[in-house]
Design an enzyme around this catalytic site. Structure first.
Site, PDB file in Angstrom:
ATOM      1  N   LYS A   1    -116.007  -3.592  20.739  1.00 10.90           N
ATOM      2  CA  LYS A   1    -114.580  -3.790  20.823  1.00 10.90           C
ATOM      3  C   LYS A   1    -113.841  -2.931  19.791  1.00 10.90           C
ATOM      4  O   LYS A   1    -112.630  -2.738  19.886  1.00 10.90           O
ATOM      5  CB  LYS A   1    -114.236  -5.265  20.521  1.00 10.90           C
ATOM      6  CG  LYS A   1    -114.888  -6.249  21.434  1.00 10.90           C
ATOM      7  CD  LYS A   1    -114.617  -7.672  20.908  1.00 10.90           C
ATOM      8  CE  LYS A   1    -115.460  -8.679  21.644  1.00 10.90           C
ATOM      9  NZ  LYS A   1    -115.451  -9.989  20.978  1.00 10.90           N
ATOM     10  N   GLY A   2    -114.570  -2.484  18.787  1.00  9.31           N
ATOM     11  CA  GLY A   2    -113.939  -1.855  17.624  1.00  9.31           C
ATOM     12  C   GLY A   2    -113.050  -0.658  17.931  1.00  9.31           C
ATOM     13  O   GLY A   2    -112.084  -0.401  17.221  1.00  9.31           O
TER      14      GLY A   2
ATOM     15  N   GLU B   1    -115.367   6.207  19.493  1.00 10.93           N
ATOM     16  CA  GLU B   1    -115.990   5.156  18.673  1.00 10.93           C
ATOM     17  C   GLU B   1    -115.158   4.949  17.403  1.00 10.93           C
ATOM     18  O   GLU B   1    -114.458   5.868  16.950  1.00 10.93           O
ATOM     19  CB  GLU B   1    -117.422   5.599  18.351  1.00 10.93           C
ATOM     20  CG  GLU B   1    -118.263   4.636  17.588  1.00 10.93           C
ATOM     21  CD  GLU B   1    -118.445   3.259  18.222  1.00 10.93           C
ATOM     22  OE1 GLU B   1    -117.439   2.524  18.275  1.00 10.93           O
ATOM     23  OE2 GLU B   1    -119.565   2.911  18.610  1.00 10.93           O
ATOM     24  N   ASP B   2    -115.231   3.765  16.839  1.00 13.43           N
ATOM     25  CA  ASP B   2    -114.481   3.529  15.607  1.00 13.43           C
ATOM     26  C   ASP B   2    -115.245   3.993  14.368  1.00 13.43           C
ATOM     27  O   ASP B   2    -114.645   4.521  13.436  1.00 13.43           O
ATOM     28  CB  ASP B   2    -114.074   2.049  15.465  1.00 13.43           C
ATOM     29  CG  ASP B   2    -115.243   1.096  15.564  1.00 13.43           C
ATOM     30  OD1 ASP B   2    -116.347   1.520  15.973  1.00 13.43           O
ATOM     31  OD2 ASP B   2    -115.071  -0.089  15.236  1.00 13.43           O
TER      32      ASP B   2
ATOM     33  N   ASP C   1    -122.181   4.472  11.479  1.00 15.55           N
ATOM     34  CA  ASP C   1    -122.746   3.873  10.268  1.00 15.55           C
ATOM     35  C   ASP C   1    -124.212   4.324  10.179  1.00 15.55           C
ATOM     36  O   ASP C   1    -124.494   5.430   9.721  1.00 15.55           O
ATOM     37  CB  ASP C   1    -122.579   2.351  10.428  1.00 15.55           C
ATOM     38  CG  ASP C   1    -122.890   1.566   9.181  1.00 15.55           C
ATOM     39  OD1 ASP C   1    -124.072   1.564   8.788  1.00 15.55           O
ATOM     40  OD2 ASP C   1    -121.990   0.954   8.597  1.00 15.55           O
TER      41      ASP C   1
ATOM     42  N   LYS D   1    -119.607   7.041   7.999  1.00 15.01           N
ATOM     43  CA  LYS D   1    -120.180   6.609   6.716  1.00 15.01           C
ATOM     44  C   LYS D   1    -121.562   7.245   6.575  1.00 15.01           C
ATOM     45  O   LYS D   1    -122.575   6.609   6.857  1.00 15.01           O
ATOM     46  CB  LYS D   1    -120.373   5.087   6.743  1.00 15.01           C
ATOM     47  CG  LYS D   1    -119.271   4.262   6.148  1.00 15.01           C
ATOM     48  CD  LYS D   1    -119.810   2.900   5.739  1.00 15.01           C
ATOM     49  CE  LYS D   1    -119.380   1.834   6.694  1.00 15.01           C
ATOM     50  NZ  LYS D   1    -119.832   0.484   6.290  1.00 15.01           N
TER      51      LYS D   1
ATOM     52  N   PHE E   1    -117.791  -1.839   3.225  1.00 16.11           N
ATOM     53  CA  PHE E   1    -117.602  -2.544   4.495  1.00 16.11           C
ATOM     54  C   PHE E   1    -116.105  -2.602   4.755  1.00 16.11           C
ATOM     55  O   PHE E   1    -115.350  -3.170   3.960  1.00 16.11           O
ATOM     56  CB  PHE E   1    -118.214  -3.940   4.484  1.00 16.11           C
ATOM     57  CG  PHE E   1    -118.308  -4.493   5.871  1.00 16.11           C
ATOM     58  CD1 PHE E   1    -119.368  -4.144   6.693  1.00 16.11           C
ATOM     59  CD2 PHE E   1    -117.302  -5.292   6.392  1.00 16.11           C
ATOM     60  CE1 PHE E   1    -119.444  -4.594   8.006  1.00 16.11           C
ATOM     61  CE2 PHE E   1    -117.361  -5.746   7.703  1.00 16.11           C
ATOM     62  CZ  PHE E   1    -118.442  -5.397   8.507  1.00 16.11           C
ATOM     63  N   VAL E   2    -115.677  -1.986   5.865  1.00 16.18           N
ATOM     64  CA  VAL E   2    -114.243  -1.863   6.134  1.00 16.18           C
ATOM     65  C   VAL E   2    -113.837  -2.668   7.363  1.00 16.18           C
ATOM     66  O   VAL E   2    -114.623  -2.843   8.298  1.00 16.18           O
ATOM     67  CB  VAL E   2    -113.823  -0.388   6.301  1.00 16.18           C
ATOM     68  CG1 VAL E   2    -113.866   0.344   4.974  1.00 16.18           C
ATOM     69  CG2 VAL E   2    -114.690   0.340   7.330  1.00 16.18           C
TER      70      VAL E   2
ATOM     71  N   ASP F   1    -113.930  -5.210  12.564  1.00 14.22           N
ATOM     72  CA  ASP F   1    -113.944  -6.644  12.258  1.00 14.22           C
ATOM     73  C   ASP F   1    -115.017  -7.028  11.252  1.00 14.22           C
ATOM     74  O   ASP F   1    -115.951  -6.270  10.965  1.00 14.22           O
ATOM     75  CB  ASP F   1    -114.232  -7.440  13.533  1.00 14.22           C
ATOM     76  CG  ASP F   1    -115.704  -7.348  13.945  1.00 14.22           C
ATOM     77  OD1 ASP F   1    -116.239  -6.220  13.971  1.00 14.22           O
ATOM     78  OD2 ASP F   1    -116.321  -8.396  14.201  1.00 14.22           O
TER      79      ASP F   1
ATOM     80  N   ARG G   1    -109.379  -7.518  12.973  1.00 11.97           N
ATOM     81  CA  ARG G   1    -109.210  -6.337  13.836  1.00 11.97           C
ATOM     82  C   ARG G   1    -107.745  -5.925  13.957  1.00 11.97           C
ATOM     83  O   ARG G   1    -107.428  -4.764  14.216  1.00 11.97           O
ATOM     84  CB  ARG G   1    -109.734  -6.625  15.252  1.00 11.97           C
ATOM     85  CG  ARG G   1    -111.235  -6.799  15.367  1.00 11.97           C
ATOM     86  CD  ARG G   1    -111.636  -6.757  16.830  1.00 11.97           C
ATOM     87  NE  ARG G   1    -112.950  -7.332  17.084  1.00 11.97           N
ATOM     88  CZ  ARG G   1    -114.088  -6.661  16.991  1.00 11.97           C
ATOM     89  NH1 ARG G   1    -114.088  -5.411  16.617  1.00 11.97           N
ATOM     90  NH2 ARG G   1    -115.234  -7.254  17.263  1.00 11.97           N
TER      91      ARG G   1
END
Ligand code: PRP
Ligand code: 7HP
Length: 176
Positions: free
Chosen positions: A41-42, A97-98, A101, A129, A150-151, A157, A163
């Protein structure tokens, strides 16, 4: 545990960078009609802003994959929870994509979508990241390279919270 939010990238800076990405992507896709594939969902907030900054006509579709569950550490398992509605054959596909990682999600998705015979396949991520990488992965377009915090916010979220925040914030205190 008390939680604290510190702004890492404010809404105006995000908006300016998304507009820049939009110009770059529009130039690269001139004369084509790319299909934006949002990863739920990001990526929904980023995708909705990015598509409005493009000057080429686009279609959109979404996939949902699971790699994290409710933990902040990657399990390394990628599962398709919702697949695309249509074939990718012959299409110019841009995965939206958000965040990259560990790289596991996009590494898997890129291979999976490449096997569906698109005409071209690229990836745009708002955030990268690199310190957290477990598999090699480089996006074709990237908004911001960030340190290993962690953002949350702007679609991202923690346990489905935060969000809606317009700024990208560092979450402290809740992830331990
Ligand atoms: C996040 C993010 C990416 C993935 C990146 O999704 O949106 O899809 O993790 O991590 P990786 O590079 O380590 O694989 P998440 O599973 O948290 O789901 P969400 O988008 O629904 O929040
Ligand atoms: C996934 C994810 N979700 C929210 N914030 C982060 O920093 C994240 N990294 N990987």
């Amino acid at each position: 545990m008390e939680r604290k939010l510190d702004v890492l990238i404010d809404a105006r800076t995000i908006s300016n960078r998304v507009a820049e990405l939009g110009r770059e992507i529009s130039r690269d896709y001139q004369g084509r009609h790319p299909l934006l594939v949002g990863v739920l969902k990001g990526a929904v907030v980023f995708l909705s802003d990015l598509m409005r900054s493009l000057t080429v006509p686009v279609e959109i579709d979404f996939m949902a994959v699971s790699s994290y569950g409710y933990s902040t550490t990657s399990s390394g398992v990628v599962r398709i929870l919702k697949d695309l509605e249509k074939s990718l054959e012959g299409k110019d596909v841009l995965i939206v994509e958000d965040i990259v990682d560990t790289g596991l999600t996009l590494n898997y998705l890129r291979e999976n979508l490449a096997s569906r015979k698109p005409n071209s396949l690229k990836v745009v991520t708002l955030l990268d990241k690199p310190e957290r990488r477990r598999v090699e992965f480089t996006a074709d377009y990237c908004g911001f390279v960030i340190p290993d915090y962690f953002v949350v916010g702007y679609g991202l979220d923690y346990n489905e919270k935060y969000r809606h925040l317009p700024d990208l914030c560092i979450l402290k205190g809740e992830e331990e």
